[in-house]
Design a protein around this motif. Sequence first.
Motif, mmCIF file in Angstrom:
data_model
loop_
_atom_site.group_PDB
_atom_site.id
_atom_site.type_symbol
_atom_site.label_atom_id
_atom_site.label_comp_id
_atom_site.label_asym_id
_atom_site.label_seq_id
_atom_site.Cartn_x
_atom_site.Cartn_y
_atom_site.Cartn_z
ATOM 1 N N TRP A 5 54.682 70.861 22.443
ATOM 2 C CA TRP A 5 53.754 70.927 21.313
ATOM 3 C C TRP A 5 53.206 69.549 20.948
ATOM 4 N N THR A 6 53.860 68.488 21.377
ATOM 5 C CA THR A 6 53.369 67.149 21.067
ATOM 6 C C THR A 6 52.097 66.812 21.837
ATOM 7 N N GLN A 7 51.785 67.611 22.866
ATOM 8 C CA GLN A 7 50.631 67.329 23.709
ATOM 9 C C GLN A 7 49.409 68.176 23.359
ATOM 10 N N LEU A 8 49.442 68.832 22.212
ATOM 11 C CA LEU A 8 48.261 69.592 21.797
ATOM 12 C C LEU A 8 47.067 68.659 21.637
ATOM 13 N N PRO A 9 45.862 69.140 21.969
ATOM 14 C CA PRO A 9 44.659 68.304 21.796
ATOM 15 C C PRO A 9 44.492 67.889 20.330
ATOM 16 N N PRO A 10 44.089 66.643 20.066
ATOM 17 C CA PRO A 10 43.936 66.162 18.690
ATOM 18 C C PRO A 10 43.013 67.024 17.841
ATOM 19 N N GLU A 11 41.929 67.553 18.454
ATOM 20 C CA GLU A 11 41.002 68.369 17.677
ATOM 21 C C GLU A 11 41.646 69.691 17.241
ATOM 22 N N LEU A 12 42.549 70.234 18.064
ATOM 23 C CA LEU A 12 43.257 71.460 17.696
ATOM 24 C C LEU A 12 44.263 71.175 16.573
ATOM 25 N N ILE A 13 44.945 70.051 16.672
ATOM 26 C CA ILE A 13 45.901 69.665 15.622
ATOM 27 C C ILE A 13 45.177 69.505 14.289
ATOM 28 N N GLU A 14 44.033 68.860 14.327
ATOM 29 C CA GLU A 14 43.261 68.660 13.093
ATOM 30 C C GLU A 14 42.789 69.997 12.529
ATOM 31 N N SER A 15 42.366 70.902 13.421
ATOM 32 C CA SER A 15 41.898 72.216 12.983
ATOM 33 C C SER A 15 43.020 72.999 12.314
ATOM 34 N N ILE A 16 44.217 72.935 12.877
ATOM 35 C CA ILE A 16 45.369 73.617 12.273
ATOM 36 C C ILE A 16 45.678 73.024 10.902
ATOM 37 N N SER A 17 45.633 71.708 10.779
ATOM 38 C CA SER A 17 45.980 71.049 9.510
ATOM 39 C C SER A 17 45.045 71.457 8.378
ATOM 40 N N LYS A 18 43.791 71.766 8.726
ATOM 41 C CA LYS A 18 42.822 72.138 7.686
ATOM 42 C C LYS A 18 43.070 73.534 7.138
ATOM 43 N N ASN A 19 43.959 74.305 7.789
ATOM 44 C CA ASN A 19 44.325 75.623 7.269
ATOM 45 C C ASN A 19 45.546 75.564 6.356
ATOM 46 N N LEU A 20 46.132 74.393 6.224
ATOM 47 C CA LEU A 20 47.266 74.229 5.313
ATOM 48 C C LEU A 20 46.739 73.990 3.904
ATOM 49 N N THR A 21 47.268 74.724 2.936
ATOM 50 C CA THR A 21 46.755 74.634 1.562
ATOM 51 C C THR A 21 47.748 74.008 0.587
ATOM 52 N N ILE A 22 49.012 73.856 0.996
ATOM 53 C CA ILE A 22 50.033 73.262 0.134
ATOM 54 C C ILE A 22 50.287 71.827 0.600
ATOM 55 N N TYR A 23 50.248 70.890 -0.316
ATOM 56 C CA TYR A 23 50.372 69.480 0.047
ATOM 57 C C TYR A 23 51.703 69.187 0.730
ATOM 58 N N ALA A 24 52.793 69.800 0.256
ATOM 59 C CA ALA A 24 54.101 69.578 0.878
ATOM 60 C C ALA A 24 54.096 70.039 2.336
ATOM 61 N N ASP A 25 53.417 71.153 2.627
ATOM 62 C CA ASP A 25 53.326 71.630 4.011
ATOM 63 C C ASP A 25 52.534 70.634 4.863
ATOM 64 N N TYR A 26 51.496 70.053 4.295
ATOM 65 C CA TYR A 26 50.695 69.073 5.013
ATOM 66 C C TYR A 26 51.533 67.844 5.368
ATOM 67 N N LEU A 27 52.363 67.394 4.421
ATOM 68 C CA LEU A 27 53.234 66.245 4.691
ATOM 69 C C LEU A 27 54.228 66.565 5.806
ATOM 70 N N ARG A 28 54.806 67.756 5.768
ATOM 71 C CA ARG A 28 55.751 68.158 6.816
ATOM 72 C C ARG A 28 55.049 68.230 8.177
ATOM 73 N N PHE A 29 53.813 68.694 8.179
ATOM 74 C CA PHE A 29 53.026 68.800 9.406
ATOM 75 C C PHE A 29 52.835 67.422 10.036
ATOM 76 N N ARG A 30 52.576 66.413 9.218
ATOM 77 C CA ARG A 30 52.306 65.067 9.725
ATOM 78 C C ARG A 30 53.547 64.393 10.315
ATOM 79 N N VAL A 31 54.742 64.798 9.873
ATOM 80 C CA VAL A 31 55.948 64.104 10.345
ATOM 81 C C VAL A 31 56.586 64.792 11.552
#
Length: 388
Positions: A5-31
């Motif tokens: 999963w670390t090799q997902l294309p950057p544009e796909l990772i960014e697209s997934i992150s934009k579907n996160l609506t809770i800030y805590a989930d976004y922080l967990r996603f980044r780490v």
Amino acid sequence: MGVDWTQLPPELIESISKNLTIYADYLRFRVVCRSWRSSVPKTPNHLPPQLPWLMLPHSHHRRPHRAAFFNLSHNKVHLLNLPEASSLGKRCCGSSHGWLVILDETPSVLLLNPLTRSKLHLPPVSTFPNVLRFAYSEIGREYALRSSSGEPYTLNLRQIRDSFVKKVILSSSPKESNGFVALAILNQTGDLAFCKEGDQSWTFIEGARSYSEDAVYCNGLFYAVNKYGAVAVCDVRGSSPNVSIIETPRQLGADMQYLVSSGNELLLASRYLDLGYDNSEELYRTVGFDVFRMDWSGPRWEKVKELGDRMLFIGQNSSLSLSASDFPGCIGNCIYFTDDYSKLNYETVFGECDSGIFRLWDRTIEGQWNSHCTEHWPTLVWVSPNPC
């Protein structure tokens, strides 16, 4: 075969992150890993309003520079290093778009984001139109003011901090690129004053005096309500403010009124208080609410029997409406309220905070977080975490 999963294309990772609506989930996603962290911005700009935290009273002696915030979803208290808001002598007179409005015994009006510790100053108290003079040398009467009838009078530093400004509401986060407007409700005169980003002083909105129960920003306009439910619509986008009055049949009997923008509707929450006693001290307590929606065809306030999935947050904050299903542990068809009315409750050490959850379906009140409230300074305030 296993997937790296670390090799997902950057544009796909960014697209997934934009579907996160809770800030805590976004922080967990980044780490998750380095590649995920490098593919999405540190500060998300797409998040909807977050579930408010409750800024709690605390002990200045044990933690003089920390502010405590109660998280409803996780039933936890977060401690933030925040001397700008938690040191002795500070007063919060508003919470809007995740920013606190802080007053102290100076003319300063500070905007503070408790999550990022970003700061911005609004024009000082000494620049309100009814302030005739400010001088530190005039000890005990530092401010000379003009009353609504035109008579001069004086107030000291503490009186100005505690009672001059009732609440400040922001049109948007100060970090947004399109600029923001701040609206202040004044206690003694009932005036509304505003300043735009970059202004050096406050300006009164003529024709809106006494519409000082509460105000909300919606679709480019400020709406302010008086004791009886009449609404002043204030357009401050031009070179001078424009005010129109919406007269409705009088709403009688309520002790306080709050305006809430909920989806496409403008709601009015009417609050009822009762006088009680605790250790021989007189204390007002909330005993109920009624909720109304604006019927623009009247215009009139139409009583709402239930809010469905919606929950309202009212108090010293800019009133907020959210969907309970978006946040674990929250209950719809409820009003989450704090005490923003009583100078006695603001100073006393007796009794519990007048705050809790009002259930519309059976008209009962639950004081869910009162076990965390051992002191009454500062006033409990709802704050929506905002990384922007």
